[in-house]
Scaffold this motif. Structure first.
Motif: not given
Lengths: 498, 498
Positions: B323-338
């Protein structure tokens, strides 16, 4: 062997290299590759790495940081892939190109899949037939000591099962938090999971002077200290060792079991390298077998979970994410919780389960695949044994590098002496000294190994972990280059004033 | 179609059946099979089920409780399996039996694997080439709206990605705990994960009278109430719906996005059934596309994660765990955590990644595989569409059963009327009334469906979820038998005194 090309000149490169190593350190091995990609390394082509237009003194990066055999060129075992391919694409059952025993095994496995397809979910603890096969495998391995399929849980690699067990056993807040004893140096999965679960990590140090042996006096010291601030409940052992490559003696395992019995600790035996034993006189003893041979006082009471995987051994099938655990003497109520916990998630990948079955159900003498299978298996393990010895030999010829015998697993964890000035410079830059060394090593030679600080080590000692997986001719070059670099590094920093 | 045989007469069987349904309820679909096995059902042979020596009134159990297409007899799509088999066993690249386009795709994928092998670990977020292919697929699907491979994270099935995002977003204690809005009825993965993460589950009810539509006034009601005791941060939407089978209108999606924007909620769009749309006039609109078409006010600010899977659609490759996910407009700091969170675990199964790539990279007109692929795909989706309609029709002919249009996904979630005496009897036994009904149904007819109480429903209403996956001729029998059973059940309990 991964050959790396830097794409043009971009970004603050040292930063990137540091990130690479820091990630390698944090959790092994995915992240390291991930950060290779994120720093715009590419894994295609034998191309000279350049940076800001400058030619680097090396022509390829030699990645010795990851326990990923096939990425380093190890060929998959034909039989394992044949069974898998037959299950995946059953039209091949009609192909004369596939041996009859592989076909038989595939047919049997397909019959155990929902709708006879690997595309169906299996039960959450795994396909029942495969759990039975795993139990039979363990029973053969342990010379008849019984194994019950109900105690076998298939998993998405061993790491997934380890996390599940820790999740099951960890509880509490404040001083009643669960304490989990782990070896130092350790495989970072343990520390990361314990932090995530808010458990207390209790370090016990392996005895480097004694080839990383596990010493029960050290276990007791750690336990007594930990009792002051948490509830120690679990003792993790990695045998053969990662990152330390030692193979525990039978006597030592007995002592550990006695200790666990005495202190009512749940034993977690990470035995994923059980096929990777090289040193003369070393032998793999499963915790379970020793436990049962110690008699009913132990065999009826010590709680044990043992983990195995298709990612290591002679298989090296990391990408399939297959593994299992066996639990012994688990309190029935707790085991019910375990089954519940496992059932909350969907099944482990069926392709990984299938390959696991082929591994526990190997061709026997007389089977059409037997000869080729045995040759391939022996070739992989033989090459690893030669490389283990080579690693120890070359490093121990180098002044300032001390390498214990790589008795098993896939790693060496040599101690390196670093000049005080280098230590000082590293600390001024906020870096662990062995990180500082590893970064310089990568910068100047293209050799990628992982600093010991990420695995834990005795205060004031410095190490790195490297795999013995590169092909022998590459490994020799790596070992020599690394030794030379250490000599040069030592000389340079020794000449500078403190 | 799973045919089940009970092994001899053993144990308190009703208990076992209850356990089976309770597990089906708790988390779908692995556990149901798991408990089937644990109660000694076996999935081989068309054998009469017996209990305590008594002959049952049915000859096979029809399992309509699990969204597991291939277990129910759906054939895998040849092309997907060809690409997978070629990657798994590259000798097949020389076989004339495999079409050239499958070979080309396999070669390209192998070149992107470490050591050119699916046995190597990939990067933790997935093989970069496949992330690129997924992004290109999304961009085509959304008619040119750009997709960035950096925002794509491959996963071990969609469920794994959903858990990861929830883990990332959930925090806090007491009144500052994160609140997550989920539809009722819901897919139990959500409630189970929220409980595990100690988050607050905020129920919003889908409008059954309006074909399970999502109503923003109901969203607001739920949000306002929840604000009194937690911090609502996330809004989950399942479209097409599980277990409810509705397909959201474009207008409704716009309203939901506006609501999320207004209330600063992170949107989680579970879109794993995006290929499963059957009803005339229904169309799948991706949240991302609608978001971007609503203009920059929304498209630059609303945070969105969308999930997809190879387990559903026309593929039904549940066992591969891809599977996959796409993230959009995620706060860059949060995406780094992701990215960090994803990197702590090893890679998703490479075999699942490979099959995912074949799914997002389908044969095009002119390719050797195009015709067969298109035919197989159309056949699967066409059969599902027919079965969706059949389900609605037959149920709505039955008095006391009300079934909304199965516009999409793989499920019907009919409402059933139950006589007061049956409700009373159930409650006297400590059972939810629809559980009571489903157990009797299974006992008497061999039909296995899941009580609505496990998915959540309006107080005082009763439902069950069933899949439309059995082959059409079996499905027809199932629907008729179930309707007849309900009539008989109603009659019997209506005649009894309260």
């Amino acid at each position: 062997m991964i050959k790396l090309k830097r794409k043009g000149a971009k970004g603050p490169e040292e930063e990137n290299l540091r990130e690479l190593l820091e990630r390698s350190r944090g959790s092994d091995p995915g992240p390291a590759i991930g950060s290779l990609e994120s720093v715009e390394f590419r894994s295609t082509g034998n191309v000279i790495a350049t940076r800001k237009g400058a030619r680097k003194p090396f022509t390829e990066v030699i990645a010795a940081n990851i326990g990923d055999a096939q990425a380093m060129g190890q060929k998959p075992i034909t039989f394992l892939r044949q069974v898998s391919a037959l299950c995946l694409y059953p039209d091949l059952l009609n192909s004369p190109e596939f041996p009859e025993d592989a076909k038989q095994k595939a047919r049997r496995l397909l019959a155990a899949c929902g709708g006879q397809s690997v595309g169906a979910y299996s039960a959450s603890p795994g396909i029942e037939l495969i759990r039975q096969d795993v139990a039979a495998f363990i029973q053969r391995r342990d010379e008849g000591i019984p194994s019950n399929p109900e105690n076998i849980y298939l998993s998405t690699g061993a790491s997934n099962a380890i996390v599940t067990i820790l999740k099951l056993l960890v509880a509490g807040e404040g001083r009643s938090r669960t304490g989990v004893m782990i070896p130092i140096p350790q495989y970072p999965l343990y520390s990361a999971t314990l932090a995530d679960l808010n458990a207390v990590q209790i370090n016990y140090y392996l005895d480097e002077e004694n080839c990383w042996a596990l010493n029960t006096e050290e276990l007791r010291r750690a336990l007594v200290q930990a009792r002051e601030h948490c509830q120690p409940r679990v003792l993790c052992v990695i045998n053969p060792g990662n990152p330390t490559g030692q193979v525990q003696s039978r006597k030592c395992i007995e002592e550990v079991i006695h200790f666990a019995w005495e202190e009512h600790l749940f034993l977690m035996a990470d035995e994923v390298y059980q096929d990777n034993v090289y040193a003369e006189g070393s032998k793999f003893h499963s915790f379970k077998k020793v436990l049962f041979e110690m008699g009913p006082k132990y065999s009826r009471s010590v709680e044990l979970a043992s983990f195995h995987s298709i990612s290591k051994g002679f298989m090296g099938e990391c990408g399939f994410r297959g593994g299992y655990m066996e639990v012994i003497n688990m309190d029935p109520a707790v085991q019910q919780q375990l089954t519940k916990l496992v059932s909350v998630r969907l099944c482990p990948p069926v392709t990984g389960q299938i390959l696991l079955d082929a591994m526990v159900n190997q061709p026997q003498p007389g089977d059409p695949s037997y000869q080729q299978f045995s040759q391939e298996k022996a070739a992989v393990l033989g090459a690893l044994a030669r490389k283990a010895q080579l690693t120890e030999e070359i490093f121990n010829r180098a002044p300032g590098i001390h390498c214990n015998s790589v008795q098993g697993a896939m790693y060496a964890f040599p101690r390196i002496e670093l000049p005080p000035r280098a230590v000082q410079d590293a600390e001024a830059q906020g870096q662990a000294p062995d990180m500082f060394f590893c970064l310089k090593l990568l910068e100047e030679t293209g050799i990628c190994v992982v600093p010991g600080s990420g695995f834990g080590q005795k205060e004031g000692t410095f190490h790195f972990r490297m795999t013995i997986l590169p092909p022998q001719e590459k490994l020799e070059i790596l070992l020599q280059k690394l030794s030379q670099f250490h000599a040069k590094f030592t000389q340079e920093y020794s000449q500078r004033q403190l």
